[in-house]
Design a protein around this motif. Structure first.
Motif, short mmCIF file in Angstrom:
data_model
loop_
_atom_site.label_atom_id
_atom_site.label_comp_id
_atom_site.label_asym_id
_atom_site.label_seq_id
_atom_site.Cartn_x
_atom_site.Cartn_y
_atom_site.Cartn_z
N ARG A 70 0.83 -1.20 -0.02
CA ARG A 70 0.19 -0.02 0.00
C ARG A 70 0.99 1.04 -0.04
O ARG A 70 2.25 0.98 0.19
CB ARG A 70 -1.01 -0.06 1.30
CG ARG A 70 -0.28 -0.08 2.52
CD ARG A 70 -0.76 -0.35 3.72
NE ARG A 70 -1.81 0.81 4.07
CZ ARG A 70 -2.35 1.03 5.31
NH1 ARG A 70 -1.74 0.24 6.36
NH2 ARG A 70 -3.34 2.02 5.47
N ILE A 102 -3.56 5.27 -8.51
CA ILE A 102 -3.87 4.94 -6.93
C ILE A 102 -3.82 6.40 -6.44
O ILE A 102 -2.87 7.27 -6.57
CB ILE A 102 -2.32 4.24 -6.42
CG1 ILE A 102 -2.11 2.98 -7.04
CG2 ILE A 102 -2.98 3.99 -4.86
CD1 ILE A 102 -3.39 1.90 -6.99
N TYR A 106 -6.97 6.26 -1.17
CA TYR A 106 -7.21 4.99 -1.23
C TYR A 106 -6.32 4.23 -0.03
O TYR A 106 -7.03 2.98 0.38
CB TYR A 106 -6.58 4.32 -2.61
CG TYR A 106 -6.66 2.85 -2.84
CD1 TYR A 106 -7.88 2.14 -2.60
CD2 TYR A 106 -5.53 2.21 -3.13
CE1 TYR A 106 -8.21 0.85 -3.01
CE2 TYR A 106 -5.73 0.61 -3.29
CZ TYR A 106 -6.99 0.08 -3.46
OH TYR A 106 -7.16 -1.31 -3.40
N SER A 109 -8.87 3.10 2.65
CA SER A 109 -9.83 2.07 2.40
C SER A 109 -10.14 0.89 3.29
O SER A 109 -8.89 0.35 3.75
CB SER A 109 -9.95 1.60 0.99
OG SER A 109 -10.10 2.62 0.14
N GLY A 113 -5.99 -0.07 1.10
CA GLY A 113 -5.12 0.64 0.16
C GLY A 113 -4.52 -0.61 -0.77
O GLY A 113 -3.40 -0.13 -1.30
N ARG A 157 -13.94 7.78 -0.18
CA ARG A 157 -13.58 6.39 -0.99
C ARG A 157 -13.66 5.44 0.10
O ARG A 157 -13.26 5.50 1.02
CB ARG A 157 -12.06 6.46 -1.58
CG ARG A 157 -11.74 5.25 -1.82
CD ARG A 157 -10.13 5.10 -2.20
NE ARG A 157 -10.11 6.29 -3.49
CZ ARG A 157 -10.17 6.05 -4.73
NH1 ARG A 157 -10.67 4.96 -4.99
NH2 ARG A 157 -9.95 6.86 -5.62
N GLY A 160 -11.50 0.18 -4.15
CA GLY A 160 -10.67 0.32 -5.05
C GLY A 160 -11.27 0.42 -6.45
O GLY A 160 -12.20 1.35 -6.86
N SER A 163 -14.83 2.54 -7.19
CA SER A 163 -15.50 2.82 -5.95
C SER A 163 -15.87 4.51 -5.88
O SER A 163 -16.33 4.83 -5.08
CB SER A 163 -14.43 2.42 -4.86
OG SER A 163 -13.28 3.13 -4.90
#
Length: 167
Positions: A70, A102, A106, A109, A113, A157, A160, A163
């Motif tokens: 990530r 990316i 993100y 999430s 991520g 968000r 991924g 989304s």
């Protein structure tokens, strides 16, 4: 040079969720041996993303690779992912979405991520791609971006692919 990001591993639980068919011991070994993305030289723009295990990709075949990584980055930055140039040139290795984007949010999430890569061997010369564990297969470039003067985005968000669609 601006320092705007940091690569990390996702949790073991998040990584293991992507490997249903493997034993917990094998997944643990893969996780412990994950390599975080690196630049190869001081003049490299891209960070090489490394293959978490040995993979074979037949011509026309598409596979999904859970990278186990990530990235935290400053707002107003994005990580753009591309196949490594040599693999694209020699084998026509491609990302299915052509360029992976990316976003900075993100990272937060539910999936932590976790960056996945869906890649295809688009060889028209019947070449098989052999990726070795620890070999760079994708590269990421950090880019700063701007927004329009009348932008008022307020969405949050969680996930991924797709989304953030405005429905």
């Amino acid at each position: 040079m601006k320092r705007i990001a940091r690569f990390e591993k996702v949790s073991f639980q998040q990584f293991a969720a992507a490997y249903d068919g493997k034993s917990e011991e094998e997944v643990q070994r893969l996780y412990e041996e994950l390599k975080l993305p690196l630049r190869a030289t001081s003049g490299s723009a891209g960070y090489d993303v490394f293959c978490p295990e040995d993979l074979t990709i037949q011509p026309g075949e598409t596979i999904l690779i859970p990278t186990g990584i990530r990235v935290w980055m400053e707002p107003e930055w994005v990580l753009m992912l591309y196949p490594r140039s040599g693999l694209g040139f020699k084998y026509r290795l491609q990302l299915n979405n052509t360029v992976g984007i990316i976003d900075s949010d993100y990272y937060y999430s539910d999936n932590e991520g976790h960056i996945f890569a869906k890649i295809m061997n688009d060889s028209n010369e019947n070449k098989i791609i052999y990726l070795k564990k620890g070999e760079g297969f994708m590269q990421g470039l950090f880019m700063e971006y701007g927004i329009t003067e009348d932008d008022h985005a307020q969405g949050i968000r969680n996930g991924g692919f797709g989304s953030t669609d405005n429905k």
